[in-house]
Design an enzyme around this catalytic site. Structure first.
Site, PDB file in Angstrom:
ATOM      1  N   HIS A  73       0.824  -1.211   0.000  1.00 22.76           N
ATOM      2  CA  HIS A  73       0.000   0.000   0.000  1.00 22.76           C
ATOM      3  C   HIS A  73       0.863   1.267   0.000  1.00 22.76           C
ATOM      4  CE1 HIS A  73      -3.359  -2.707   0.797  1.00 22.76           C
ATOM      5  NE2 HIS A  73      -4.156  -1.702   0.504  1.00 22.76           N
TER       6      HIS A  73
ATOM      7  N   LYS B  54      -9.635  -8.006   7.981  1.00 26.90           N
ATOM      8  CA  LYS B  54     -10.319  -8.200   9.263  1.00 26.90           C
ATOM      9  C   LYS B  54     -10.315  -6.892  10.042  1.00 26.90           C
ATOM     10  CE  LYS B  54      -6.317  -9.764  11.925  1.00 26.90           C
ATOM     11  NZ  LYS B  54      -5.885  -9.300  13.223  1.00 26.90           N
TER      12      LYS B  54
END
Lengths: 208, 305
Positions: free
Chosen positions: A49, A117
């Protein structure tokens, strides 16, 4: 809110999704929907990222087609046997760590789904609404269970440079289970749970 | 020493692929009691995952963690030698099981590939009067490790939610901004309770709840961090020898489970399965509270050699 979305998911049953996703696919899902994902997905966590946002590589310089793709927040264990990759374990990692980057990644690379999650924040939720993307919560810490839904590790990118957990891996999945917990309409189950818990916290801070 | 090395490799394997019986029991109880649909479904998957990992000798979680060793070494046995054996065993276990290589050089950003690096694994050793060597291993997941907090009391605690507007003001709570709630934590158990609730609220479901929570209260910063994490090695059924602390552990556990965060953070009645507290004498000027989290996969094990 939680209760309404639960009703819908139980009524409509489980949805099968095939990658790549279209904008219509993303828009057809709402919080509480159970899905089974089929096709190719890519992994990407902290380093991927940061790299995508700071280096802004051209789509053609990335070996995998991210348009309509699903990014899985996951740092797997993979063993190289001869020339092939063998998957040992691949469950989700905490998504919130890439909150500062995800909105930019969704915008620049046309991502339609994020698997992870713990959920993500307002910035990502806004980007999902703007560009048409959903967050797919999968079983926390259930790597052995989820690994059985991944049939192959097709390829890897930045394996040497970023290391095994941080590389971008191309995975083939079959009926990979997840729950839509953030949708393209600005709904977030994580925000709903936080809302409930902050009220409880307030009460318990107040009364011994 | 070769036998010790092989013993530690086996310990790694056991801890990475199975869960202690007390933890599994607590998760089964949580499953039986849960009424929320998504939380129950998540616990069902957790229990299936435990079974698959144990029977197939596969890692429970892809994050095989930061290895933390607590060794009790008999008189006359070299601590340096034990450390060398642990490092040797770590490199072999990483390849053999395999474990995920988790040691990243903070200067070069290169992953060493074998779980060995500067202060990695973490090894604590103390001398024991006993004849045998005891090696305890915790494989500590990174997601739950990140949720740990250290508080210096007295402290002003504050939580914010993008969507919550505090409705009223009173003596202990006031809405500073539209969406922030603040409270004071004084130097007493009530202050400690408020800190722990602050930490768990901020954690939400990011570190794979139901959590086991370790808490330490004391006077030195490094000491409380060490002690709170070490509490995660206690069995869930372990009752503190000090009745007042044992009662406080239960009270905090009930409070945490009242937050409604639930399994995987999807809402539910079990946010934690255990709370374990340690205390240390403090300097009059200091009152530290440290909170450590373990994910549901509280992986710990012991080798007696």
């Amino acid at each position: 809110m939680v209760s309404e979305s639960r009703v819908r998911s139980q009524e409509s049953g489980v949805r099968r999704l095939n990658t790549p996703l279209s904008k219509e696919d993303a828009l057809s899902l709402i919080v509480g929907d159970m899905v089974l994902i089929n096709g190719l997905i890519v992994t990407g966590r902290d380093k991927v990222h940061k790299f995508l946002i700071h280096e802004m590589p051209d789509k053609k310089d990335i070996p995998f087609d991210l348009e309509g793709g699903i990014i899985y927040h996951c740092g797997p264990i993979i063993k190289k046997v001869d020339d092939a990759y063998k998957l040992i374990a691949a469950g989700p990692t905490t998504s919130m760590r890439v909150e500062m980057y995800e909105a930019g990644v969704i915008k620049a690379y046309g991502i339609r789904g994020i698997i992870g999650k713990g959920g993500m924040g307002e910035k990502t939720l806004q980007a999902m609404k703007e560009y048409g993307c959903v967050y797919l919560h999968t079983a926390s810490g259930a790597a052995a269970y989820l690994t059985d839904r991944i049939t192959a590790v097709t390829d890897g990118w930045k394996v040497e440079e970023f290391g095994m957990p941080e590389a971008m891996w191309l995975l083939k999945v079959e009926d990979f289970p997840a729950i839509v917990t953030m949708d393209a309409y600005g709904n977030s189950l994580h925000r709903d749970v936080e809302k409930i818990s902050i009220e409880k916290l307030r009460q318990m801070w107040q009364n011994e | 020493m070769l036998k010790l090395r092989d013993g530690i490799i086996e310990l790694y394997k056991k801890v990475a692929t199975s869960i202690p019986s007390d933890v599994e029991e607590a998760l089964k109880n949580a499953y039986s009691n849960e009424t929320s649909y998504l939380a129950k479904e998540s616990l069902n998957i957790v229990l299936q995952n435990i079974k698959i990992a144990r029977t197939g000798l596969r890692p429970i979680c892809q994050d095989t963690g930061f290895p933390v060793f607590y060794a009790k070494v008999p008189k006359g046995l070299s601590h340096k030698l034990i450390k060398e054996v642990i490092i040797d065993a770590t490199q072999i276990a990483t390849k053999k099981i395999p474990l995920r290589p988790n040691a990243v050089d903070t200067v070069s950003e290169q992953n060493t590939g074998d779980n060995v690096g500067e202060h990695f694994p973490l090894i604590y050793m103390e001398e024991t009067e006993e004849q045998s060597l005891t090696v305890d291993l915790m494989l500590k997941g990174g997601g739950c490790e990140n949720l740990g907090q250290t508080y210096k009391l007295p402290a002003s605690l504050s939580v914010e939610s993008c969507s919550v507007i505090a409705k009223e003001e009173n003596l202990t709570l006031n809405a500073e901004r539209n969406n922030a709630i603040t409270v004071l934590a004084e130097r007493d158990f009530e202050g400690v309770r408020r800190c722990v609730l602050d930490a768990v609220f901020k954690a939400q479901g990011r570190g794979c709840p139901p959590y086991t929570i370790g808490i330490a209260i004391g006077g030195a910063k490094d000491q409380v961090a060490f002690l709170s994490k070490k509490q995660l090695m206690r069995r869930i059924s372990d009752i503190h020898s000090n009745a007042a602390i044992a009662e406080f552990e239960n009270k905090i556990l009930n409070n945490i489970n009242n937050l409604g965060i639930g399994t995987a953070g999807l809402g539910g009645i079990t946010t934690a399965i255990g709370v374990k507290i340690a205390t240390a004498h403090r300097h009059p000027a200091s009152y530290f509270v440290d909170v450590s989290f373990s994910c549901w996969a509280n992986r710990r094990g012991r080798l007696i050699w």
